[in-house]
Design a protein around this motif. Structure first.
Motif, PDB file in Angstrom:
ATOM      1  N   CYS A 118      -7.189   7.415   4.333  1.00 41.99           N
ATOM      2  CA  CYS A 118      -6.644   7.026   5.210  1.00 41.99           C
ATOM      3  C   CYS A 118      -5.749   6.655   4.755  1.00 41.99           C
ATOM      4  N   ILE A 119      -4.052   6.784   5.197  1.00 45.33           N
ATOM      5  CA  ILE A 119      -3.182   7.066   4.254  1.00 45.33           C
ATOM      6  C   ILE A 119      -2.183   5.355   5.268  1.00 45.33           C
ATOM      7  N   GLU A 120      -2.816   4.890   6.156  1.00 45.80           N
ATOM      8  CA  GLU A 120      -2.661   3.936   6.670  1.00 45.80           C
ATOM      9  C   GLU A 120      -0.760   3.344   7.726  1.00 45.80           C
ATOM     10  N   CYS A 121      -0.751   5.357   8.036  1.00 54.81           N
ATOM     11  CA  CYS A 121       0.414   5.343   9.028  1.00 54.81           C
ATOM     12  C   CYS A 121       0.108   4.693   9.997  1.00 54.81           C
ATOM     13  N   LEU A 146      -3.951   6.837  -4.067  1.00 53.84           N
ATOM     14  CA  LEU A 146      -4.666   6.073  -2.661  1.00 53.84           C
ATOM     15  C   LEU A 146      -5.503   5.699  -2.881  1.00 53.84           C
ATOM     16  N   GLY A 180       1.140  -1.131   0.166  1.00 50.05           N
ATOM     17  CA  GLY A 180       0.118  -0.141  -0.163  1.00 50.05           C
ATOM     18  C   GLY A 180       0.800   1.182   0.388  1.00 50.05           C
ATOM     19  N   LYS A 181       2.223   0.950  -0.746  1.00 54.12           N
ATOM     20  CA  LYS A 181       2.932   2.814  -0.201  1.00 54.12           C
ATOM     21  C   LYS A 181       4.228   2.565  -1.570  1.00 54.12           C
ATOM     22  N   ALA A 182       3.273   1.980  -2.424  1.00 55.23           N
ATOM     23  CA  ALA A 182       3.924   1.971  -3.302  1.00 55.23           C
ATOM     24  C   ALA A 182       3.643   2.904  -4.395  1.00 55.23           C
ATOM     25  N   VAL A 237       0.929   5.533  -4.954  1.00 53.08           N
ATOM     26  CA  VAL A 237      -0.169   5.968  -3.778  1.00 53.08           C
ATOM     27  C   VAL A 237       0.191   7.723  -4.192  1.00 53.08           C
ATOM     28  N   MET A 238       0.905   7.766  -4.489  1.00 50.51           N
ATOM     29  CA  MET A 238       1.119   9.384  -5.257  1.00 50.51           C
ATOM     30  C   MET A 238       0.971  10.265  -6.229  1.00 50.51           C
ATOM     31  N   ARG A 253      -5.693   1.329  -2.812  1.00 50.01           N
ATOM     32  CA  ARG A 253      -6.526   0.477  -1.433  1.00 50.01           C
ATOM     33  C   ARG A 253      -7.687  -0.521  -1.619  1.00 50.01           C
ATOM     34  N   CYS A 274       1.861   8.589   1.759  1.00 51.17           N
ATOM     35  CA  CYS A 274       1.754   7.492   1.899  1.00 51.17           C
ATOM     36  C   CYS A 274       1.478   6.749   3.048  1.00 51.17           C
ATOM     37  N   GLY A 275       2.084   7.474   3.865  1.00 52.15           N
ATOM     38  CA  GLY A 275       2.406   6.802   5.647  1.00 52.15           C
ATOM     39  C   GLY A 275       2.758   6.323   5.973  1.00 52.15           C
TER      40      GLY A 275
END
Lengths: 574, 250
Positions: free
Chosen positions: B146-149, A138, A43-45, A48-49, A142, B63-64
C-alpha cells in the motif's frame, strides 16, 4: 517574536525520509522532546522510491560475507575518497540496523531457511542487499513511520524550513512556513538534525522528486557548516529514456542484480570493453560512463539510450522479483519487460557530497547542528554503491539522533534568537510577491536545469564549468526579481522561488568543486583531466566549501588517514 | 491503442479555488508523446497557472501523492496516460473527495494519519527469533504494498457519502491492520478495535476500494473479509476462546 507561531523542542529533525525518521526515533527514545518537520506528507519522502535494497553483511545467502568485506567494497567503490571511519561504522552496524528494522515489523523477502534474503548488486562482492521485491524503500519508510508515530514524536507535515536560526554562533532553531497557509512558524530547539536529502532537481534528467532542492545543503552552508566532496554527483546508469514524459525515472539496479544484460544497438554486451570482470555489476560510475560513451559513439538506441534486457528470465520470476519495474514499463511505456528489452540511459540520482560531520555523532562544524543521510558527506566518497544508501540512512540516522539528543541534554537552556535574522528572512521569502517581472521561478528553474545538465553533468571540462560559474551572479539577480502570482495559500510557484535560492547556491558549490578537482575519479569525470591520480595528491584531499559574507569559498582539506589495520584489509585484495 | 503525437492540443478542465469560490478553469496544452495527466498539470503550473496547487512526489506510482479524480474516476495522475483517455473532450481533473478541500487539487488528508495512530503497532514476542518463511508472508507483503494514496478512502461510500469518519477507519486501515494481524511474529489482538472503533462491519463489501487500488491489493477479499471473520471468531466462538485461554495463543 509574538507574531509567529512558535514551537519549542529539545531536538527538531528536518526531513522525514529514512534518515530523518531514524534520527527522530533515536532522539525520542533517549528522552529528548523531538519534532519531525517535512515538506511533504509523512511517508512520501524520497526513500519511498528506493527499490533494490539495503546493503548489510548479514551473510544469510553468501556465508563468507562479513563487515570487513563490505567495508573494503565501499572504500573501493568510493574510489578512496570516503571517510574511512564512517565507512567502517557503516559496514559494522548495518546488519544490526537491518535486524532492528525487522523487529519493528519490516517484512523482507525470505531465504529458504526463513532468514532475510539478500541479492547481488554492483560493486558488492557477495549477495548483500536485504530487499522486498523492488520496493524496499517503501517497506523501510512505512516501518519507521509507524514506529515513530507510536513513540511520541510530533510530526509537522507540509512545512518548509527556509533558514536555520542562530545565536552566539550556535544553531538554536529553524524558521519556516506552512505550505497550506503560507504563514510563518518558528521552531526553537537545543539541537537541529538535517536530513533533507539531495539536490537532484537542479538537473534536467533526474530520478529525484520535487523535494530534492538542496535545502539541507544550503541551509547548513549559510549557517556556517562546511560541505565536502560536492563535485561527486552520481548519475545512475539506468533511467527510463522514453517516452519523454517519463525521462529520468529510475530503473532499479536490481534488474542487473537479477541477471539483466546491457546491450548496445548492435546487440553487443558492451560492458566487456569497460569492466570485463564485473560486467553489468560494475560500479555505477563505470556503467554510466560506458553507456554515455556507447551512445556518443553512435551505438545507442533510437531514443539515445542502450538496451537493458531481462527477458531471458522466466516471466513469473521477473514479476515476483521486479514487480514495480514490470508495471512501470507496462503502464508508462507499453513495454512488457518479460518479453522485450528496456530502453535506458543515465539519470542524475544522488549527491555523494554534503555536510561535513563527525562520524560518530553526525555533528556538523557548527554547534547545535547535526546531519545524516544524503545531505551529509563523507560516507560514499567518489561514488556510492547501490544499496549503501538505505543502510547509511539507518546507521547514521540513529547516530545523529543520539548525537543531537546528547547535545540537547548537555546544552540545557534554550538560548535567544536574533529577531533581525527572522525579519530579514521573512522579507526575502516574501519579496517575489512584489515583483512585476515577466519571468517566474519556473522559467529560471528550467534554465538552471539546462545549465547544470549541459555544463556540470556526467562529463565535464574546465571551460564548461567556468561557463556555468560565470552565469551564477546574474542568475541570482534574476531570481531576486522573479514574479509569483496568487496568494500565500499552497502556492507552488512561490515555494519554488525559495527552493531556487537554495538550488542556485548549491549549484555554484558543485560547479566550483568540480572545477577545482583536476583529475577524473569516481562520478567526477573531467575530459580535460581524464586520468585518476591514483596514489597521488588528489587522493589525499577532499574539497571543502564554506560561505562567508555572501560568497562561496572553495578549498581542500586533508583526507583523514586510514589506520594501518584497515588499510591492510583494503590492500589485501584490491 | 493509438499513441498521442507530440504537439497535439488537449484541454484540461481543472477545479480551481478554495472555500466557496470554486470554479473549473480550462487550460489548453500541447501534449508530448507518452504524457500522463500529471505531466499536463505540471506543464500548466509552469507555463500558465504558477499558483496551481497539486501534490506529487515520485511521478512513478510509488509514493501515492498525486491522487485525483480524472473524468470522475479516482486515479493516480502519474499513472494515467493521455493515450488511455478521450482527449477529444476536455479532461476534467478534480481533487479527491471524502476529505476537506484545501485548494485546487489538494485535499486535507490529515484525518488518515490520526486513524493510523490509534492502531496497536507491531508487537512481537520478546524472545521471538524471527525465523519465518516466504509462504508465511506472501499475503502480508501484499498488504504492505500500500502506497497510501487514499483512493480507497476516497471512493468508499461509508466515508464519501455517509461521512462516518468518527466510527469507520476505511479500507486503507483495514489493509494496515490485516498486515499486522497476519504477520507471523505479531502477538497483539486488534479485534476489539476493528469491531468497536474501526467499524469493520459497516463495510458492506461493494469492493469499490479494490477496484481503484493502483497496487492491485485485493482489499475486500484478502483483508476486510478475513478481518471480519477474525472478529466474529473471537467474539462469538466460546470454544476458540477457551483454546486461546488455555494455550495463550492468538
Amino acid at each position: 517574536m509574538a507574531e509567529y507561531q512558535t514551537h519549542e523542542y529539545d531536538v527538531i529533525v528536518i526531513g522525514a525520509g529514512g534518515a530523518g525518521l531514524r534520527a527522530a526515533i533515536e532522539s525520542s527514545a533517549m528522552g529528548a522532546k523531538t519534532a519531525l518537520v517535512c515538506k511533504s506528507l509523512l511517508g512520501k519522502a524520497h526513500t519511498v522510491m528506493a527499490e533494490g535494497g539495503m546493503a548489510a553483511a548479514l551473510a544469510n545467502v553468501d556465508k563468507a560475507d562479513n563487515w570487513q568485506t563490505h567495508f573494503r567494497d565501499t572504500v573501493l567503490g568510493g574510489k578512496y575518497m570516503g571517510n574511512w571511519r564512517m565507512q567502517q561504522l557503516h559496514a559494522q552496524e548495518s546488519p544490526e540496523r537491518a535486524l532492528e528494522l525487522e523487529r519493528w515489523g519490516a517484512v523482507f523477502d525470505r531465504t529458504p531457511e526463513g532468514k532475510i534474503n539478500q541479492r547481488a548488486f554492483g560493486g558488492h562482492t557477495w549477495k548483500r542487499l536485504a530487499h522486498v521485491g523492488d520496493r524496499t524503500g517503501l517497506e523501510m519508510i512505512r516501518t519507521l513511520q509507524d514506529k515513530g508515530v507510536h513513540q511520541g514524536i510530533d510530526v509537522f507535515m507540509e512545512c518548509t524550513i527556509v533558514e536555520l536560526l542562530k545565536d552566539s554562533g550556535r544553531v538554536v532553531g529553524a524558521f519556516g512556513y506552512w505550505r497550506e497557509t503560507g504563514k510563518f512558524v518558528v521552531f526553537k530547539a537545543k539541537a537541529v538534525v538535517m536530513a533533507t536529502g539531495g539536490i537532484g532537481k537542479m538537473f534536467r534528467v533526474t530520478s529525484n522528486s520535487w523535494e530534492y532542492t538542496a535545502d539541507g545543503h544550503a541551509l547548513a552552508l549559510r549557517a556556517g557548516a562546511e560541505l565536502i566532496d560536492m563535485e561527486f554527483v552520481q548519475f545512475h546508469p539506468t533511467g527510463m529514456v522514453w517516452p519523454p514524459g517519463v525521462k529520468g525515472i529510475l530503473v532499479t539496479e536490481a534488474v542487473r542484480g537479477e541477471g539483466g544484460l546491457l546491450k548496445n544497438s548492435q546487440g553487443e554486451r558492451f560492458m566487456e570493453r569497460y569492466d570485463p570482470k564485473r560486467m553489468e555489476l560494475s560500479t555505477r560510475d563505470q556503467v554510466a560512463k560506458a553507456i554515455y560513451t556507447e551512445v556518443k559513439e553512435g551505438r545507442g538506441t533510437p531514443h539515445g539510450g542502450v538496451w537493458l534486457d531481462i527477458s531471458h528470465k522466466d516471466a513469473e520470476y521477473i514479476k515476483k522479483k521486479l514487480p514495480s519495474m514490470y508495471h512501470q514499463f507496462k503502464d508508462l511505456a507499453d513495454v512488457d519487460i518479460t518479453t522485450s528489452p528496456m530502453e535506458i540511459g543515465p539519470t542524475m540520482h544522488y549527491i555523494m557530497g554534503g555536510i561535513r560531520v563527525v562520524p560518530e555523532s553526525g555533528a556538523a562544524t557548527v554547534p547545535g547542528l547535526f546531519a545524516c543521510g544524503e545531505c551529509s558527506g563523507g560516507m560514499h566518497g567518489g561514488n556510492r554503491l547501490g544499496g549503501n544508501s538505505l543502510s547509511d540512512l539507518l546507521v547514521f540516522g540513529k547516530r545523529a539522533g543520539e548525537g543531537a539528543a546528547l547535545f540537547a541534554r548537555d546544552n540545557g537552556a534554550h538560548v535567544g534568537f536574533d529577531d533581525a535574522q527572522i525579519k530579514r528572512t521573512e522579507q526575502d521569502v516574501l519579496r517575489p510577491f512584489e515583483s512585476r517581472a515577466s519571468h517566474t521561478p519556473y522559467d529560471l528553474h528550467f534554465e538552471l536545469q539546462d545549465l547544470m545538465q549541459d555544463n556540470v553533468g556526467i562529463m565535464r571540462t574546465g571551460d564548461d564549468l567556468k561557463t556555468a560559474i560565470a552565469v551564477f551572479p546574474a542568475f541570482n539577480e534574476k531570481l531576486r526579481g522573479a514574479r509569483v502570482e496568487g496568494s500565500r495559500m499552497f502556492n507552488p510557484g512561490w515555494h519554488l522561488a525559495w527552493d531556487m535560492v537554495n538550488m542556485l547556491l548549491i549549484a555554484e558549490v558543485v560547479a566550483r568543486a568540480a572545477l577545482q578537482r583536476e583529475e577524473s575519479r569516481g562520478a567526477h569525470t573531467r575530459l580535460d583531466f581524464p586520468k585518476t591520480d591514483s596514489g597521488g595528491y588528489w587522493e589525499t584531499v577532499n574539497s571543502c566549501a564554506t560561505y562567508e559574507d555572501g560568497r562561496v569559498g572553495m578549498g581542500l582539506i586533508p583526507k583523514p588517514v586510514m589506520p594501518a589495520e584497515l588499510k591492510a584489509l583494503v590492500d589485501a585484495t584490491a | 491503442m493509438s499513441r498521442m503525437q507530440t504537439g497535439q492540443k488537449v484541454t484540461f478542465r481543472i477545479l480551481r479555488g478554495e472555500g466557496d469560490s470554486l470554479k473549473e478553469v480550462d487550460y489548453h496544452v500541447e501534449a508530448e508523446t507518452g504524457w500522463v495527466v500529471l505531466d499536463a498539470v505540471l506543464n500548466i503550473q509552469a507555463t500558465q497557472a504558477p499558483d496551481l496547487s497539486v501534490r506529487w512526489n515520485c511521478k512513478a506510482a510509488k509514493c501515492g501523492s498525486c491522487s485525483a479524480e480524472v473524468n470522475g474516476k479516482p486515479r493516480l495522475m502519474c499513472k494515467t496516460r493521455l493515450d488511455d483517455i478521450d482527449t477529444s473532450q476536455p479532461v476534467v481533473v478534480h481533487p479527491i473527495k471524502s476529505f476537506p478541500h484545501v485548494k485546487d487539487l489538494v485535499a486535507d488528508v490529515k484525518w488518515n494519519y490520526e486513524v493510523n495512530k490509534r492502531i496497536t503497532p507491531f508487537t512481537p514476542a520478546k524472545d521471538a527469533d524471527f525465523t519465518y518463511y516466504q509462504e508465511d508472508v506472501d499475503r502480508v507483503q501484499e498488504f504492505r504494498k500500500c502506497i497510501e494514496c487514499f483512493l480507497c478512502q476516497n471512493v468508499c461510500h461509508i466515508l464519501r457519502n455517509h461521512e462516518a469518519h468518527s466510527r469507520f477507519a476505511g479500507p486503507r486501515f483495514f489493509v494496515r491492520v490485516a498486515g499486522l494481524e497476519m504477520h507471523p511474529m505479531d502477538t497483539a489482538d486488534r479485534t476489539q478495535f476493528l469491531d468497536q472503533e474501526a467499524g469493520v462491519f459497516l463495510c458492506n463489501i461493494t469492493k469499490c476500494c479494490t477496484h481503484v487500488c493502483p497496487e492491485d491489493i485485493h482489499i475486500t477479499d484478502n483483508a476486510i473479509i478475513p478481518l471480519k471473520e477474525r472478529v466474529i471468531d473471537r467474539k462469538y466462538d466460546p470454544l476458540q476462546w477457551l483454546v486461546r485461554k488455555v494455550t495463550g495463543k492468538k
